[in-house]
Design a protein around this motif. Structure first.
Motif, PDB file in Angstrom:
ATOM      1  N   THR A   1      -5.618   4.888  -5.105  1.00  0.00           N
ATOM      2  CA  THR A   1      -6.832   4.264  -5.131  1.00  0.00           C
ATOM      3  C   THR A   1      -6.578   2.527  -5.382  1.00  0.00           C
ATOM      4  O   THR A   1      -7.318   1.892  -4.734  1.00  0.00           O
ATOM      5  CB  THR A   1      -7.717   4.579  -6.391  1.00  0.00           C
ATOM      6  N   ASP A   2      -5.404   2.290  -6.036  1.00  0.00           N
ATOM      7  CA  ASP A   2      -4.902   1.088  -5.988  1.00  0.00           C
ATOM      8  C   ASP A   2      -4.342   0.325  -4.549  1.00  0.00           C
ATOM      9  O   ASP A   2      -4.821  -0.549  -4.312  1.00  0.00           O
ATOM     10  CB  ASP A   2      -3.831   0.949  -7.042  1.00  0.00           C
ATOM     11  N   GLY A   3      -3.869   1.336  -4.014  1.00  0.00           N
ATOM     12  CA  GLY A   3      -3.561   1.074  -2.446  1.00  0.00           C
ATOM     13  C   GLY A   3      -4.720   0.783  -1.726  1.00  0.00           C
ATOM     14  O   GLY A   3      -4.777  -0.278  -1.138  1.00  0.00           O
ATOM     15  N   TYR A   4      -5.672   1.599  -1.808  1.00  0.00           N
ATOM     16  CA  TYR A   4      -6.922   1.417  -1.263  1.00  0.00           C
ATOM     17  C   TYR A   4      -7.405   0.277  -1.446  1.00  0.00           C
ATOM     18  O   TYR A   4      -8.172  -0.583  -0.821  1.00  0.00           O
ATOM     19  CB  TYR A   4      -7.778   2.740  -1.408  1.00  0.00           C
ATOM     20  N   ASP A   5      -7.573  -0.200  -2.719  1.00  0.00           N
ATOM     21  CA  ASP A   5      -8.266  -1.380  -3.308  1.00  0.00           C
ATOM     22  C   ASP A   5      -7.361  -2.602  -2.442  1.00  0.00           C
ATOM     23  O   ASP A   5      -8.225  -3.734  -2.204  1.00  0.00           O
ATOM     24  CB  ASP A   5      -8.245  -1.579  -4.578  1.00  0.00           C
ATOM     25  N   VAL A   6      -6.282  -2.464  -2.534  1.00  0.00           N
ATOM     26  CA  VAL A   6      -5.394  -3.570  -1.813  1.00  0.00           C
ATOM     27  C   VAL A   6      -6.007  -3.576  -0.441  1.00  0.00           C
ATOM     28  O   VAL A   6      -6.389  -4.901   0.053  1.00  0.00           O
ATOM     29  CB  VAL A   6      -3.936  -3.370  -1.771  1.00  0.00           C
TER      30      VAL A   6
ATOM     31  N   LEU B   1      -0.500   5.979  -6.932  1.00  0.00           N
ATOM     32  CA  LEU B   1      -1.713   5.069  -7.267  1.00  0.00           C
ATOM     33  C   LEU B   1      -2.365   4.586  -5.963  1.00  0.00           C
ATOM     34  O   LEU B   1      -2.478   3.774  -5.324  1.00  0.00           O
ATOM     35  CB  LEU B   1      -1.068   3.573  -7.853  1.00  0.00           C
TER      36      LEU B   1
ATOM     37  N   VAL C   1       0.862  -1.180   0.041  1.00  0.00           N
ATOM     38  CA  VAL C   1       0.128  -0.154  -0.091  1.00  0.00           C
ATOM     39  C   VAL C   1       0.745   1.285  -0.092  1.00  0.00           C
ATOM     40  O   VAL C   1       0.684   2.425  -0.839  1.00  0.00           O
ATOM     41  CB  VAL C   1      -0.949   0.030   0.941  1.00  0.00           C
TER      42      VAL C   1
ATOM     43  N   LEU D   1       2.541   1.713  -3.475  1.00  0.00           N
ATOM     44  CA  LEU D   1       1.373   2.194  -4.799  1.00  0.00           C
ATOM     45  C   LEU D   1       1.021   3.688  -4.181  1.00  0.00           C
ATOM     46  O   LEU D   1       0.852   4.479  -5.081  1.00  0.00           O
ATOM     47  CB  LEU D   1       0.193   1.276  -4.618  1.00  0.00           C
TER      48      LEU D   1
ATOM     49  N   CYS E   1      -9.428  -5.482  -0.161  1.00  0.00           N
ATOM     50  CA  CYS E   1      -9.512  -6.776  -0.764  1.00  0.00           C
ATOM     51  C   CYS E   1      -8.487  -7.641   0.168  1.00  0.00           C
ATOM     52  O   CYS E   1      -8.464  -9.114  -0.220  1.00  0.00           O
ATOM     53  CB  CYS E   1      -8.878  -7.079  -2.220  1.00  0.00           C
TER      54      CYS E   1
END
Length: 117
Positions: free
Chosen positions: A28-33, A26, A18, A21, A36
């Motif tokens: 939002t990509d870190g937040y998605d990690v 990135l 996180v 990213l 999930c």
């Protein structure tokens, strides 16, 4: 990691990912990690994107991350200071003041002297 190298993923691995990213822009990509993750994220994982939010001026994500951090660990002044600085950098003075006021009202004795950073 698990399939190829036989390494079990730990919270520190997620925190590092996180952070990487976020520092790459990135957010939002870190937040998605985080969303999930198969385990419940701890304050280390939630704290990782906060600095990147300040760097990239993402106050909306910072607010959500800070709320999670505040619910997990109310005694750590760094999180409050970081959020206040994010609001200040965005010119959101009223919100910055609210964070500082709530921080001072809690009066954390273990971080005495660090409130006025």
């Amino acid at each position: 990691m698990c399939e190829v190298y036989g390494v079990e993923q730990k919270l520190d691995h997620y925190s590092c990912m996180v952070d990487l990213l976020g520092n790459s822009g990135l957010l939002t990509d870190g937040y998605d990690v985080i969303k999930c993750m198969p385990r419940e994220p701890n304050s280390g994982v939630w704290g990782a994107p906060l600095g990147a939010c300040r760097m990239y001026g993402n106050t909306e994500l910072a607010k959500e991350v800070a709320e999670r951090l505040f619910s997990l660990d109310t005694s750590y002044a760094r999180n409050y200071i970081m959020m206040s600085n994010i609001y200040s950098a965005a010119g959101m003075w009223r919100d910055a003041s609210k964070v500082r006021t709530s921080m001072k009202e809690m009066g954390d004795k273990s971080h005495r002297g660090r409130w006025d950073i």
